[in-house]
Write a protein that holds these residues in place. Structure first.
Motif, mmCIF file in Angstrom:
data_model
loop_
_atom_site.group_PDB
_atom_site.id
_atom_site.type_symbol
_atom_site.label_atom_id
_atom_site.label_comp_id
_atom_site.label_asym_id
_atom_site.label_seq_id
_atom_site.Cartn_x
_atom_site.Cartn_y
_atom_site.Cartn_z
ATOM 1 N N VAL A 1 13.766 2.377 6.968
ATOM 2 C CA VAL A 1 12.665 1.481 6.596
ATOM 3 C C VAL A 1 11.333 2.080 7.060
ATOM 4 N N VAL A 2 11.291 2.584 8.287
ATOM 5 C CA VAL A 2 10.070 3.216 8.798
ATOM 6 C C VAL A 2 9.674 4.392 7.902
ATOM 7 N N ALA A 3 10.632 5.257 7.604
ATOM 8 C CA ALA A 3 10.349 6.423 6.759
ATOM 9 C C ALA A 3 9.927 6.000 5.357
ATOM 10 N N THR A 4 10.560 4.969 4.816
ATOM 11 C CA THR A 4 10.228 4.499 3.474
ATOM 12 C C THR A 4 8.819 3.932 3.424
ATOM 13 N N VAL A 5 8.452 3.158 4.428
ATOM 14 C CA VAL A 5 7.096 2.598 4.459
ATOM 15 C C VAL A 5 6.064 3.723 4.505
ATOM 16 N N LEU A 6 6.282 4.708 5.371
ATOM 17 C CA LEU A 6 5.352 5.838 5.450
ATOM 18 C C LEU A 6 5.299 6.612 4.137
ATOM 19 N N SER A 7 6.464 6.830 3.537
ATOM 20 C CA SER A 7 6.519 7.538 2.259
ATOM 21 C C SER A 7 5.810 6.763 1.156
ATOM 22 N N GLN A 8 6.055 5.456 1.102
ATOM 23 C CA GLN A 8 5.433 4.638 0.046
ATOM 24 C C GLN A 8 3.916 4.608 0.180
ATOM 25 N N ILE A 9 3.432 4.510 1.416
ATOM 26 C CA ILE A 9 1.978 4.539 1.627
ATOM 27 C C ILE A 9 1.414 5.868 1.145
ATOM 28 N N ALA A 10 2.051 6.960 1.540
ATOM 29 C CA ALA A 10 1.576 8.285 1.124
ATOM 30 C C ALA A 10 1.629 8.429 -0.398
#
Length: 159
Positions: free
Chosen positions: A27-36
């Protein structure tokens, strides 16, 4: 009455903990990826492929660190085999994400006039492509990359 420590937890409970930690790290990685991805594609108007690559890097680094140290409790120094396996797994999934988002981008550019709606649709395609590989990556990470980690329940001594 004391609580069961992770080391003394039954194997099934330990596996659920590993899975839950993996999900939380994802979830942490997905949130960072989605923002980017959204910033690159929606704000900077980069191509879907470029946005996917930037998003991949934004999520991959914290995801590796969380998986290695927190999910599988692998405190060993970086092992070449583990890093290469990890990079191969996430590289293949990133190529899939690039392909899917590029195809969706090509379709929405010819069928959707609104930039905001195009951004939303391609962003959702990137998220969906990441979600599809979630379970497969867990199985590969658990079986190949971090298999020597101490996140598993310890074996019971022979009587």
């Amino acid at each position: 009455m004391g609580s069961i420590t992770e080391a003394a937890a039954p194997p099934a409970r330990a596996r659920v903990r590993v899975w839950a930690k993996y999900a939380a790290g994802s979830v942490v990685a997905t949130v960072l990826s989605q923002i980017a991805f959204t910033v690159c594609y929606g704000t900077l108007n980069s191509s879907a492929a470029v946005a996917s690559i930037v998003a991949f890097v934004a999520g991959a680094i914290p995801n590796y660190l969380l998986n290695k140290a927190w999910v599988w409790n692998d405190r060993s120094s970086t092992r070449r085999r583990a890093v290469v396996s990890y990079l191969l797994i996430i590289g293949v999934t990133n190529v899939l994400a690039i392909g899917i988002t590029t195809l969706v981008d090509a379709w929405v550019r010819t069928h959707v006039a609104s930039h905001d709606v195009r951004t939303l649709l391609v962003d959702l395609a990137y998220l969906a492509s990441s979600g599809v590989m979630f379970v497969i990556k867990f199985l590969l990470f658990d079986g190949l990359v971090f298999k020597s980690g101490s996140g598993r329940a310890p074996a019971r001594p022979a009587a």
